[in-house]
Design an enzyme around this catalytic site. Structure first.
Site, short mmCIF file in Angstrom:
data_model
loop_
_atom_site.label_atom_id
_atom_site.label_comp_id
_atom_site.label_asym_id
_atom_site.label_seq_id
_atom_site.Cartn_x
_atom_site.Cartn_y
_atom_site.Cartn_z
N CYS B 50 0.82 -1.21 0.00
CA CYS B 50 0.00 0.00 0.00
C CYS B 50 0.86 1.26 0.00
CB CYS B 50 -0.97 -0.01 1.17
SG CYS B 50 -0.21 -0.45 2.72
N ASN B 51 2.13 1.13 0.37
CA ASN B 51 2.96 2.32 0.40
C ASN B 51 4.01 2.39 -0.70
OD1 ASN B 51 1.84 3.66 2.58
ND2 ASN B 51 2.89 2.32 4.02
N GLN B 120 5.64 -9.19 2.66
CA GLN B 120 5.21 -8.68 1.36
C GLN B 120 6.32 -8.82 0.32
OE1 GLN B 120 4.14 -4.85 2.94
NE2 GLN B 120 1.95 -5.33 2.96
N GLU B 192 -14.56 10.75 18.40
CA GLU B 192 -13.64 10.26 17.38
C GLU B 192 -12.56 9.36 17.98
OE1 GLU B 192 -10.88 12.43 14.13
OE2 GLU B 192 -12.63 13.53 14.85
#
Lengths: 274, 445
Positions: B50-51, B120, B192
């Site tokens: 994802c990065n 990964q 939050e």
């Protein structure tokens, strides 16, 4: 021959210390492997001695200590493999190495007096020594619980936080070890009493005659039985766990250890068969 | 032969661009199929997380391939080249090796030391090697990077210790309760912060989450988001009794949970520990509750202190990790250098051997008069002579790490000894560049 397993125990103890301090995986593997080696050697030595003299060599404190160390090694290795947790070794294995110094000095097996020639005796001693090994584990787990608890409570997450399993895991381990130990302790005591009733009539051996509840060794072991029974009861019935359970198992084992080594040498009139 | 990396990561590109060039959207295998067709690329691995989106290739002409890969990325992801180009980086040879080793070690990650990346990298390699896209060089490089990743983790402990407040809270909970699947959480407040923490608890397997808020509608809304259950505000004491982890995050100016609350809740619990995380500001839980034996009370400052300590500790680990990476890059380059020199060394050896044999053949009539033992000696002496002459140059070539120097040495040897002519002339096996297009895949694994 009793000195033979001492070397792997010492190496293993040092490796566990290194593993714990530096968290070096290779040191951990060395520690476990040498401990397995030590336990195997020790079992072999005890087996040889049994063949040589025709009975299990745990007559007398030296023999008993040696047998106890061997059982402790096996019990610890079992726990390590079941939980995949090596952190406890640093507390157990050095204790084993120190205790093994006592039998290491001698090579001979203590002769067995006529009166002890009974299967009851073998069951009595094996059960009790196994109980002691379980309680030793419970004690160590209890001590580490306290160490981790202190760090969590003080909000200072350091040495033990990084190395020990969770409080919950330690508590469960402590409970199991005490339960197993209690069963064996009970069996050992009952078998001892049954055997005593059988032989007390037939022998004039002063050591057998001295076996009463008031003999310090017997008295203390019964006290320990009460302590552990209470711990088990308190866990189930009043929800005691964690610190209090840990403290009880530490107290119980300290008394046992005192009873096992110094008392057997100096005080008791009943159990010194060597 | 060169090792080239072209890619983009969180260091070079904003998140929206990273999303657009994410290979996993159209599938890494598909990308590999296209890349494998590009002329001049002999080995390729696509690393897509994802990065980061990175392409590792082995090629002969890096400056040309760099452009080819950039065009490929823009065409494949349908992003204009002018938009993508400023965010792309490329690394060559030793720098590419260092880059991959740092990635595998977690040093290049968004959260330094993050442990997922090694898995990964392994997946990326497996995907490529299963499709026959890797050869000797990338096989060796990626295997090496796995061991660097493992070494860094085991020798430095990088990756241990939480570096965010919510992660610190989760680690503490795990240290108290062990496995969190059976644990029950109670959220007091539905803002939050409460939601963020609840999401973390959920991802770490907390079985039951109850939410209490002064405004029941807020509690119900948050409960729906985190698949929890809204409970009435008045029930807080009973809820405290059954919870294991309590998170308070309200905007209240006075403590919501008083010592009396906690005392009452603890009595039926006996020795069952209660972990309270107070992330409200001002605090929601009376600090003296933390004095109760089985209560572990951590407020936002406590958690921040832990995070700070971990960050400090992590920095010193990073330095050690970097030096491990340096060591391994150097060793890898030695291997690579020795590999680049091998065809030349083989040719050189063959040339010397040919000379020796032809000289021996030429002298055969004269040697024939010697006794067989002496003939054997002559054979042996000439062989040893050749060995001795070659041993130093061989060693020098094998241990040189600098690729350019290796290239200039081999070039010099080729010219001085006319090795290329020799190889081409005799067609005796040193592979010409054309025949070297694909290296066997599985041999080196």
């Amino acid at each position: 021959m009793n000195a033979l397993p001492l070397l792997p125990y010492v190496v293993s103890a040092s490796a566990y210390v290194v593993y714990f301090a530096r968290r070096s995986e290779p040191a951990g593997r060395v520690a476990t492997v040498t401990l397995v080696l030590g336990a195997l050697t020790h079992t072999f030595v005890l087996g040889m001695q049994t063949m040589q003299v025709g009975h299990i060599p745990f007559v007398g404190t030296r023999g008993a200590v040696s047998f106890f160390v061997c059982l402790l090694a096996l019990a610890y290795l079992y726990t390590e493999m079941m939980t995949d947790e090596r952190a406890m070794g640093v507390f157990i294995v050095p204790l084993m190495a120190v205790l093994q110094l006592i039998p290491a000095a001698t090579n001979s097996v203590a002769p067995r007096p006529e009166v002890l020639d009974s299967p009851w005796f073998a069951i009595h001693v094996s059960a009790l020594l196994f109980a002691y090994a379980s309680f030793a584990l419970a004690c160590v787990v209890g001590v580490t619980y306290e160490l981790l608890f202190k760090e969590l409570k003080a909000k200072h997450l350091g040495f033990f936080y990084a190395r020990l399993p969770s409080l919950q895991v330690l508590d469960v381990m402590n409970g199991r070890a005490v339960a197993v130990g209690w069963v064996f302790l009970t069996v050992g005591l009952v078998v001892g009493a049954v055997w005593l009733l059988q032989v007390q009539q037939d022998t004039l051996d002063p050591r057998v005659q001295a076996m009463t509840l008031l003999d310090p060794k017997i008295f203390l072991v019964v006290v320990c039985w009460l302590v552990y029974s209470f711990e088990l009861y308190a866990r189930r019935a009043i929800g005691w766990s964690g610190r209090r359970a840990a403290l009880l198992s530490a107290v119980g084992f300290t008394v046992l250890l005192l009873n096992f080594v110094p008392l057997s040498y100096f005080v008791t009139g009943s159990h010194n068969f060597y | 032969m060169h090792l080239l990396l072209v890619g983009t990561s969180h260091h070079s590109a904003p998140v929206d661009l990273r999303e657009r060039v994410d290979f996993s959207r159209r599938g890494v295998p598909e990308a590999l199929t296209v890349l494998d067709e590009i002329r001049g690329i002999t080995e390729v691995v696509v690393l897509s997380t994802c990065n980061r989106s990175e392409i590792y290739v082995v090629c002969e002409d890096p400056s040309h391939q760099r452009d080819a890969l950039a065009s490929f990325m823009s065409a494949y992801h349908d992003v204009p080249e002018s938009e993508l180009a400023p965010h792309l980086y490329s690394r060559l040879d030793a720098d590419a090796v260092r880059h991959l080793f740092r990635v595998a070690a977690g040093l290049d990650a968004l959260v330094v030391g993050e442990p997922q990346i090694l898995g990964q990298v392994k997946d990326a390699f497996t995907t490529a090697s299963q499709r026959g896209c890797t050869g000797t060089l990338l096989n060796r490089l990626f295997q090496w990077s796995f061991s660097v990743g493992k070494r860094v983790r085991s020798e430095t402990g990088l990756g241990e210790g939480a570096v965010s407040v919510s992660f610190a809270a989760i680690s503490l909970a795990k240290k108290i309760f062990g496995d969190l699947t059976g644990a029950r959480a109670l959220l007091i407040g539905a803002g939050e912060m409460a939601e963020l923490t609840a999401t973390h608890l959920r991802t770490h397997g907390v079985g039951r989450i109850n939410v209490a808020s002064r405004t029941p509608a807020h509690a119900a809304a948050l409960a729906a988001t985190v698949q929890g259950e809204a409970v009435p505000w008045a029930d807080i004491t009973t809820q405290l009794t059954s919870a294991d982890i309590v998170v308070t995050a309200t905007g209240s100016s006075a403590p919501i949970v008083t010592r009396t609350h906690v005392d009452a809740a603890m009595r039926p619990r006996r020795d069952r520990p209660l972990f309270i995380i107070d992330i409200g500001l001002p605090r929601d839980v009376d600090p003296s509750s933390g004095e109760i034996e089985q209560v572990f009370l951590y407020n936002i400052d406590d958690l921040k202190t832990i995070v700070r300590e971990n960050q400090t500790r992590r920095q010193s680990k990073v330095d050690r990790a970097e030096s491990i990476v340096d060591e391994d890059v150097e060793q890898f380059m030695v291997w690579l250098g020795s590999r680049a020199a091998i065809p030349t060394l083989v040719a050189l050896r063959r040339r010397f051997e040919t000379i020796r044999q032809s000289e021996l053949d030429r002298l055969k009539p004269k040697l024939a008069s010697l006794p067989p033992a002496a003939q054997g000696r002559v054979e042996e002496i000439t062989r040893l002579l050749v060995e001795k002459l070659l041993s130093d140059p061989t060693e020098q070539l094998r241990t040189t790490t600098d690729q350019e120097r290796v290239a200039s040495y081999t070039d010099a040897l080729n010219r001085l000894f006319k090795l290329q002519d020799d190889a081409n002339g005799t067609r005796s096996g040193t592979r010409s560049p054309a025949s070297r297009s694909k290296v066997p895949t599985s041999r080196d694994r």
